[in-house]
Design an enzyme around this catalytic site. Structure first.
Site, PDB file in Angstrom:
ATOM      1  N   GLY A 292      26.359  34.955  41.752  1.00 17.66           N
ATOM      2  CA  GLY A 292      27.496  35.395  42.557  1.00 17.66           C
ATOM      3  C   GLY A 292      27.752  36.858  42.247  1.00 17.66           C
ATOM      4  O   GLY A 292      27.429  37.765  43.013  1.00 17.66           O
ATOM      5  N   ARG A 329      41.744  38.962  38.140  1.00 19.28           N
ATOM      6  CA  ARG A 329      40.850  38.923  36.975  1.00 19.28           C
ATOM      7  C   ARG A 329      41.410  39.617  35.726  1.00 19.28           C
ATOM      8  O   ARG A 329      41.255  39.084  34.620  1.00 19.28           O
ATOM      9  CB  ARG A 329      39.463  39.481  37.330  1.00 19.28           C
ATOM     10  CG  ARG A 329      38.785  38.679  38.461  1.00 19.28           C
ATOM     11  CD  ARG A 329      37.338  39.080  38.679  1.00 19.28           C
ATOM     12  NE  ARG A 329      36.496  38.620  37.604  1.00 19.28           N
ATOM     13  CZ  ARG A 329      36.053  39.385  36.634  1.00 19.28           C
ATOM     14  NH1 ARG A 329      36.330  40.660  36.609  1.00 19.28           N
ATOM     15  NH2 ARG A 329      35.319  38.865  35.672  1.00 19.28           N
ATOM     16  N   CYS A 359      56.350  40.515  40.934  1.00 16.99           N
ATOM     17  CA  CYS A 359      57.376  40.238  39.927  1.00 16.99           C
ATOM     18  C   CYS A 359      56.826  39.337  38.833  1.00 16.99           C
ATOM     19  O   CYS A 359      57.171  38.157  38.724  1.00 16.99           O
ATOM     20  CB  CYS A 359      58.625  39.663  40.579  1.00 16.99           C
ATOM     21  SG  CYS A 359      59.637  40.988  41.233  1.00 16.99           S
ATOM     22  N   GLU A 360      55.922  39.872  38.104  1.00 22.05           N
ATOM     23  CA  GLU A 360      55.273  39.287  36.931  1.00 22.05           C
ATOM     24  C   GLU A 360      54.763  40.501  36.165  1.00 22.05           C
ATOM     25  O   GLU A 360      54.630  41.571  36.750  1.00 22.05           O
ATOM     26  CB  GLU A 360      54.007  38.498  37.306  1.00 22.05           C
ATOM     27  CG  GLU A 360      54.181  37.327  38.207  1.00 22.05           C
ATOM     28  CD  GLU A 360      54.583  36.062  37.473  1.00 22.05           C
ATOM     29  OE1 GLU A 360      54.463  36.037  36.227  1.00 22.05           O
ATOM     30  OE2 GLU A 360      55.019  35.128  38.146  1.00 22.05           O
TER      31      GLU A 360
HETATM   32  C1  LIG Z   1      30.499  30.271  39.903  1.00 18.89           C
HETATM   33  C2  LIG Z   1      29.167  29.644  39.935  1.00 18.89           C
HETATM   34  C3  LIG Z   1      28.012  30.433  40.032  1.00 18.89           C
HETATM   35  C4  LIG Z   1      28.030  31.948  40.053  1.00 18.89           C
HETATM   36  O1  LIG Z   1      28.413  32.540  38.855  1.00 18.89           O
HETATM   37  P1  LIG Z   1      28.329  34.137  38.690  1.00 18.89           P
HETATM   38  O2  LIG Z   1      28.845  34.415  37.341  1.00 18.89           O
HETATM   39  O3  LIG Z   1      29.191  34.724  39.763  1.00 18.89           O
HETATM   40  O4  LIG Z   1      26.903  34.527  38.877  1.00 18.89           O
HETATM   41  C5  LIG Z   1      26.797  29.780  40.127  1.00 18.89           C
HETATM   42  N1  LIG Z   1      26.714  28.430  40.105  1.00 18.89           N
HETATM   43  C6  LIG Z   1      27.812  27.646  40.018  1.00 18.89           C
HETATM   44  C7  LIG Z   1      27.663  26.184  40.008  1.00 18.89           C
HETATM   45  C8  LIG Z   1      29.064  28.221  39.922  1.00 18.89           C
HETATM   46  O5  LIG Z   1      30.142  27.434  39.808  1.00 18.89           O
END
Ligand SMILES: *Cc1c(COP(=O)(O)O)cnc(C)c1O
Length: 431
Positions: A292, A329, A359-360
């Site tokens: 991701g 994050r 407001c945090e």
């Molecule tokens: C969130 C997730 C990913 C991706 O993780 P990254 O750190 O963004 O690469 C891949 N596989 C599963 C099952 C996830 O839940």
């Protein structure tokens, strides 16, 4: 049209010199693909998420090239950034997709992905949602013994599934984003392999893949290789297994000095291990990965406007027109996002604490050295592509930011800012 359009675009698909694709300071303007950032922000308003299509495609290509020998199948982890235009861009460039809810599977289908390129990795979902995903025809990845048993009862050998294993490996260093350690809720502990095998035999379940996702931000190649050892060992017993899925978690840099996953080294070691295994066992296992962050993190920016400069006796706060509602994050994971004053690149550096308007306590960056900031300046939060917009909310009844994709030298709106009507949508007035 703007002068910066003359700065020509890098070619998509080349291996990526780190800063080449980044937001660039050129003739004292920050620009992306030749477009001045301040122009983009004036056109679409702030707060604004902006993604660079060149970076997204280049990152995908890096993975495709690194593991080409193993005929890798990249399944982009949709939850990092689910905008349809981004999904389509990835599909067009040969990516598959990993989804974590049946709705993400529907989004993927909507974006044009073939069901056979969609992997549904579920956790804590009921058999009803799994059945909906089966009806869509996607790959199914199961993460606990109870659901494996229910799946076996319902489908027997008529629909294959993959199992997500928990290898008891601590990866990534942060308990909240590490998912493969022994206290994590994710996956079936490898210690319960006998129970998996018993269910498989009893219900004639066809296991088509083995999966481990140990969490985010794994920089250590040895962790991936440990996962490989575990998966290879198990694949010997599971003769229907067609793919081994290593999950995501490839680390990207949030700070300039951050160590990142050494992709050439990982590629070389994993490709060799795959080839050896396939040859030794006369198999043709596919290598799957589910990145991701690696694909979208560095491609994205959150641009915000400084509403207020507040000089307290010991701290100068910068109050921006965004907050933890749009970028959670920093507060959720203590994540560091580099901040840049886009409007005053040559200003004298000073120390600021950047906070949101929620407001945090929503500190987005503490004690940051930035070029002098004036009210009205635009601040960029880097690494905004992954888990930025997709984790955003309308907390404090504030709107979600708009999203823009910069592609072929043009800034295109890919999601409107929400409106007041959106806040009321679905509410039923019973008084
Ligand atoms: C969130 C997730 C990913 C991706 O993780 P990254 O750190 O963004 O690469 C891949 N596989 C599963 C099952 C996830 O839940």
């Amino acid at each position: 049209m703007d002068f910066f359009i003359l700065v020509y675009l890098p070619q998509v698909g080349m291996s990526r010199p780190y800063l080449f694709f980044d937001m660039q300071l050129h003739n004292s303007y920050y620009q992306l693909q030749g477009l001045a950032i301040t122009d983009i922000c004036n056109q679409f308003g702030t707060p604004l998420y902006v993604y660079d299509a060149n970076t997204i495609v280049a990152q995908l290509k890096t993975l495709q090239t690194t593991f080409a020998e193993s005929h890798v199948k990249v399944k982009y982890a949709a939850k990092a950034l689910t905008n349809i235009s981004v999904l389509k861009l990835l599909k067009k460039n040969g990516s598959g997709i990993d989804v974590v809810s049946v709705n993400e599977a529907r989004l993927a289908l909507h974006a044009g992905f073939d069901p056979k390129d969609i992997m549904f990795t579920s956790n804590s979902v009921g058999i009803d949602e799994i059945a909906e995903a089966v009806d869509l025809g996607v790959y199914i990845n199961l993460d606990n013994l109870s659901i494996l048993e229910q799946f076996g009862k319902k489908y027997g050998s008529s629909y294959p599934c993959c199992v997500r294993l928990n290898p008891s490996i601590m990866a990534g260093g942060n308990l909240k984003i590490s998912t493969g350690h022994s206290q994590s809720k994710f996956g079936i502990p490898v210690e319960q392999m006998d129970q998996i095998k018993a269910l498989v035999t009893h219900y004639n379940i066809v296991i088509n893949g083995l999966h481990i996702h140990t969490g985010s931000e794994i920089k250590d190649v040895d962790v991936f290789m440990k996962m490989a050892d575990i998966l290879f060992d198990l694949a010997v017993d599971f003769t229907h297994v067609k793919f081994l899925d290593f999950g995501g978690g490839f680390k990207v840099a949030y700070k300039k000095e951050d160590a990142v996953t050494d992709m050439p080294k990982l590629g070389q070691r994993l490709n060799t291990a795959f080839a050896d295994f396939n040859q030794k066992h006369n198999r043709n296992l596919e290598l799957w990965i589910e990145p991701g962050k690696f694909i979208v993190s560095e491609a994205g920016y959150l641009f915000t406007k400084v509403n207020i400069v507040k000089k307290n006796p010991t701290i100068t706060f910068l109050g921006v027109d965004s907050g933890l509602n749009h970028l959670i994050r920093p507060m959720m994971y203590d994540a560091y996002h580099e901040i840049v004053n886009v409007s005053n690149p040559t200003g004298k550096e000073q120390t600021y604490t950047v906070v949101g308007n929620i407001c945090e306590t929503d500190t987005l960056g503490a004690d940051r050295s930035l070029n002098e900031v004036r009210e009205g300046d635009i601040l960029a939060f880097k690494n905004g592509g992954a888990y930025g917009f997709s984790m955003a909310s309308t907390y404090n009844s504030r709107f979600l930011p708009a999203e823009v994709l910069v592609i072929n030298g043009e800034a295109k709106l890919i999601r409107q800012r929400t409106t007041f009507e959106d806040l009321l949508h679905g509410q039923i007035d019973v008084i």
